[in-house]
Write an enzyme that holds these catalytic residues in place. Structure first.
Site, short mmCIF file in Angstrom:
data_model
loop_
_atom_site.label_atom_id
_atom_site.label_comp_id
_atom_site.label_asym_id
_atom_site.label_seq_id
_atom_site.Cartn_x
_atom_site.Cartn_y
_atom_site.Cartn_z
N TYR A 1 0.86 -1.28 0.01
CA TYR A 1 -0.14 -0.15 0.12
C TYR A 1 0.87 1.23 -0.11
O TYR A 1 1.74 1.47 0.87
CB TYR A 1 -0.91 0.12 1.15
CG TYR A 1 -1.88 1.23 1.21
CD1 TYR A 1 -3.28 0.99 0.53
CD2 TYR A 1 -1.61 2.37 1.53
CE1 TYR A 1 -4.20 1.94 0.50
CE2 TYR A 1 -2.59 3.38 1.40
CZ TYR A 1 -3.86 3.10 1.03
OH TYR A 1 -4.68 4.22 0.69
N ASN B 1 -3.24 5.54 6.19
CA ASN B 1 -4.24 6.46 7.16
C ASN B 1 -5.06 5.66 7.91
O ASN B 1 -4.75 4.42 8.25
CB ASN B 1 -5.29 7.46 6.36
CG ASN B 1 -6.28 6.62 5.69
OD1 ASN B 1 -6.32 5.63 5.95
ND2 ASN B 1 -6.79 7.20 4.74
N SER C 1 4.69 8.81 13.92
CA SER C 1 6.00 8.76 13.60
C SER C 1 6.73 9.46 14.94
O SER C 1 6.09 10.40 15.66
CB SER C 1 6.45 9.56 12.49
OG SER C 1 7.96 8.94 11.93
N GLN D 1 10.82 15.34 11.86
CA GLN D 1 9.93 14.50 12.18
C GLN D 1 8.49 15.03 12.58
O GLN D 1 7.50 14.60 12.24
CB GLN D 1 10.33 13.84 13.52
CG GLN D 1 9.69 12.50 13.83
CD GLN D 1 10.05 11.57 12.69
OE1 GLN D 1 10.84 11.72 11.85
NE2 GLN D 1 9.15 10.61 12.50
N HIS E 1 5.82 15.69 9.83
CA HIS E 1 5.17 14.56 9.23
C HIS E 1 3.50 14.55 9.42
O HIS E 1 2.83 14.53 8.51
CB HIS E 1 5.62 13.08 10.06
CG HIS E 1 6.58 12.42 9.08
ND1 HIS E 1 6.35 11.93 7.67
CD2 HIS E 1 7.73 12.06 9.43
CE1 HIS E 1 7.59 11.50 7.27
NE2 HIS E 1 8.41 11.48 8.31
N GLU F 1 10.87 5.03 17.59
CA GLU F 1 11.17 4.51 16.07
C GLU F 1 12.44 4.89 15.68
O GLU F 1 13.22 4.07 15.20
CB GLU F 1 10.01 5.27 15.54
CG GLU F 1 9.91 4.76 14.02
CD GLU F 1 9.06 5.63 13.16
OE1 GLU F 1 8.28 6.57 13.61
OE2 GLU F 1 8.74 5.40 12.06
N HIS F 2 12.71 6.17 15.82
CA HIS F 2 14.18 6.73 15.41
C HIS F 2 14.97 7.09 16.67
O HIS F 2 14.24 8.08 17.38
CB HIS F 2 14.03 7.97 14.57
CG HIS F 2 13.03 7.72 13.25
ND1 HIS F 2 11.80 8.06 13.03
CD2 HIS F 2 13.52 7.08 12.10
CE1 HIS F 2 11.56 7.66 12.01
NE2 HIS F 2 12.26 7.16 11.24
N ASP G 1 15.77 7.83 5.99
CA ASP G 1 14.31 7.79 5.40
C ASP G 1 14.49 7.55 4.10
O ASP G 1 13.55 6.90 3.43
CB ASP G 1 13.59 9.06 5.56
CG ASP G 1 13.12 9.13 7.06
OD1 ASP G 1 12.84 8.24 7.71
OD2 ASP G 1 12.87 10.40 7.34
N GLU H 1 -0.07 -36.71 28.46
CA GLU H 1 -0.87 -35.56 27.88
C GLU H 1 -2.26 -35.84 27.42
O GLU H 1 -3.16 -35.39 27.15
CB GLU H 1 -0.34 -34.84 26.76
CG GLU H 1 0.92 -33.90 27.17
CD GLU H 1 1.39 -32.89 26.05
OE1 GLU H 1 0.86 -32.57 25.00
OE2 GLU H 1 2.26 -32.03 26.44
N HIS I 1 -1.94 -40.38 19.65
CA HIS I 1 -0.55 -39.78 19.53
C HIS I 1 0.38 -40.94 19.63
O HIS I 1 1.15 -41.35 18.78
CB HIS I 1 -0.05 -38.63 20.13
CG HIS I 1 -0.62 -37.22 19.62
ND1 HIS I 1 -2.17 -37.12 19.33
CD2 HIS I 1 -0.11 -36.11 18.95
CE1 HIS I 1 -2.36 -35.85 18.91
NE2 HIS I 1 -1.07 -35.16 18.72
#
Lengths: 425, 425
Positions: free
Chosen positions: B121, B206, B229, B251, B254, B319-320, B353, B407, B412
């Site tokens: 996207y 978005n 961000s 930043q 943004h 994030e950064h 970036d 178990e 099994h």
């Protein structure tokens, strides 16, 4: 158990967004209540759902000692061997940080760091799942996770299954909560007075647990949302129908929604497998569950050729795939999608569930198309490292400014320009 | 921009489960409609939300050629250099299948397979994000993904941004849909007449796109649910306040919810940074957005010591992260949680970036505690391989049977026993 032609075999699972809208209401109100009222909410849900009034939901050291004393020696020996095998396999999954450099002074890298805190959900109540403890705990330990906790529902006496405690003890995991259901997931995701908030929740659970994991996902990491268990066995005419039937049934006994599928190029084998399934079914302890699974979801699919069979398998992306065909290892390149691939007649699926070493937490319901078995990689995360020298940045500055400006992000461009102007001045 | 003491700095993000309940209704009805009505629903949403009546939402070769002709040469050169750097960095992330063997005939392994289909996207409409195409497309290409498609909203003339098309063309991605919003996510997740169902959806969007991704998660893989961000700059008294301010603002531009944080041990530097921020803010094109972000979320935090600063950073998991301190590389061991770490005065965040090579899709809102930057590892998945010889299985059989029986899973156990009995007979 129906025998069908390949082109009749189309399976579609319901999309997740529309599932469980009834469960959601309950789950969301539980999450909300736990967030608001912490421990108090946990005690009240335990009373309501597990029918026991606890005065402390932390397992005590005494309880762990008692559990260790109560389990039998053969079990402990088998568990220790399984532990060694699981450690040995998962040790190969360790990742290391790396760096690359250039002569103009750039240094780029990737740093690997373990998660701080992980919570393991272990189903419980009547049943015992010590294998869940090993399969979830060991990769976290190898990754270097600092704090591993376990949450598991109690029986009506307020006790945790001793085999689960023995397995936790074997791994040195001491923080064990007597909590089950969506409330346990909420407590791990957001923390309460007693429960430490974790960074990731792993482990299987019922539909409330699964749905709660979907809701808290994002605030906390989760392993996966597991669907019903599946096995797909590809068999040629020389395969052993007794083994195939036993392996199909080992999956079918899990629950009524479990899917046991045999794909074969031999209609003669198909008949034999069906007969064997019914013969063995009669002798099973969990006959009712297995029988329902086999009737509703069990299928023997007749493929035109091995190529056709591989096509079906890759479309199905089964959780467990057994290849009971000639030279199975040479056929690996044709298998694109499967959680775990078992090769040959002496590699039945329960070998992988308990013992061989690879993880038994596997992607279900076709998610093997995009998901992996649980592994050490699930308990670490990466950080990018970027160092540019002055020289390297100035050299690149015009191009960075150009790209930032094209995107209309002029403050981004400015961050480069203030450094360039300094140099030009 | 507030200057505050370390102990005043506590940030809590809203839990995801309670967010966006209004948006959910819209998003779920869109997903449902796209599933029911396919392309028809897509055309009608595009008319409703993008205000354009398309008669085909596949970008034509002619449109790609026109885009390539229309973008300027400097942009193309910069984009090519960025592409080379991104390829170079991400090539280090390639994983290989492995096997281990034992002399008793066991062969265990892990097979790496690329995903079949991935959808990217790319936000659009007015803005152009060619860097999103590179950062999402390149790791998928390196992983070996067979089919990569892009979906991006169109402008009112029904056209996709030419820079986005040029970037797609540079990577050889030709399947591009003129679709935005939750409807694009639904189409990729479930497929329509024109849109091929994918296995994983990546890329920013978005709040409708983000929420749609949360809902389809499980039926299809997603990269992450990105929040606002963030940048966190750790600076000592010798750091350059002009650079710091410029990076904080890069930043802040943004969006209004972006978080720009400076942590410093020097109150003198704190004052200088604040002054610089306001001076530079005045000159910015996106002044209004940046100003709102700085006032509401921008903070300069006074730490008592570097140790205290590292503590705050690890709690924040930004994030950064920029380290504008002495010998920043030597301080890496103290940083546990951050998406990308930028070292020194000449490694500003916009370098990462657009250009340096590491991915710009990074975990936000503290999820760096458990998530990684987007990478090649996001576009492959693993399958476990298990082969036991007859000898090896028989040797292990008693222990496997013991664990399965504990178990309560006797089918099994039976799958092992039928093989053992064959041998004993």
């Amino acid at each position: 158990m129906k025998i069908i032609a390949a082109d009749e075999f189309i399976e579609k699972s319901k999309p997740s967004y529309s599932q469980n809208l009834d469960i959601d209401q309950t789950v969301l109100s539980i999450i909300n209540n736990v967030q608001q009222n912490g421990d108090e909410a946990l005690y009240s849900y335990t009373k309501k759902y597990d029918l026991v009034q606890l005065d402390n939901f932390l397992v005590s050291e005494k309880e762990i000692d008692e559990a260790n004393d109560s389990v039998d020696k053969d079990f402990t020996l088998a568990l220790k061997q399984a532990k060694d095998n699981i450690i040995s396999y998962h040790s190969n999954q360790r990742e290391t940080s790396w760096f690359t450099e250039s002569t103009n002074g750039t240094l780029l890298g990737q740093k690997i760091t373990p998660l701080d805190r992980v919570g393991i959900y272990v189903p419980g109540g009547k049943a015992a799942y010590p294998s869940t403890v090993l399969m979830n705990g060991i990769p976290a330990l190898i990754a270097g996770v600092n704090e591993i906790s376990i949450t598991t529902p109690v029986n009506r006496a307020g006790k945790v299954n001793p085999y689960v405690l023995a397995a936790a003890s074997l791994l040195g995991i001491k923080r064990i909560y007597k909590l089950g259901g969506a409330q346990a997931i909420a407590a791990l995701a957001y923390g309460t007075e007693t429960v430490n908030k974790v960074d990731k929740i792993v482990g299987p659970g019922n539909s409330y647990v699964a749905r709660a994991k979907k809701w808290v996902f994002g605030d906390v990491a989760i392993d996966m949302i597991a669907g019903p268990s599946e096995i797909c066995i590809l068999a040629d005419e020389d395969a052993n129908p007794t083994y195939i039937a036993a392996d199909l049934l080992s999956q079918a006994e899990h629950d009524e929604e479990a899917r046991a599928i045999c794909i074969t190029t031999s209609s003669c084998l198909a008949e034999k497998v069906r007969n064997e399934v019914y013969q063995q079914l009669d002798k099973l302890e969990r006959k009712e569950i297995a029988s329902s699974s086999i009737e509703n979801y069990g299928r023997i699919v007749l493929a035109d050729s091995l190529e056709n069979a591989f096509q079906i398998i890759n479309e199905l992306a089964p959780e467990h795939l057994e290849l009971m065909i000639e030279n199975p290892t040479e056929k690996l390149p044709y298998i694109k999608h499967a959680g775990a691939i078992f090769l040959g007649s002496y590699s039945p699926e329960p070998l992988g569930d308990y013992f061989a070493g690879p993880n038994h937490t596997l992607p279900t319901s076709g998610t093997a198309k995009f998901s992996s078995p649980l592994g050490v990689y699930d308990f670490v995360k990466k950080s990018s490292i970027i160092h540019y020298s002055k020289e390297a940045l100035l050299q690149a500055s015009d191009q960075i400014v150009k790209l930032a400006s094209t995107e209309g992000l002029t403050a981004h461009a400015n961050s480069i320009l203030v450094r360039k102007e300094d140099e030009d001045a």
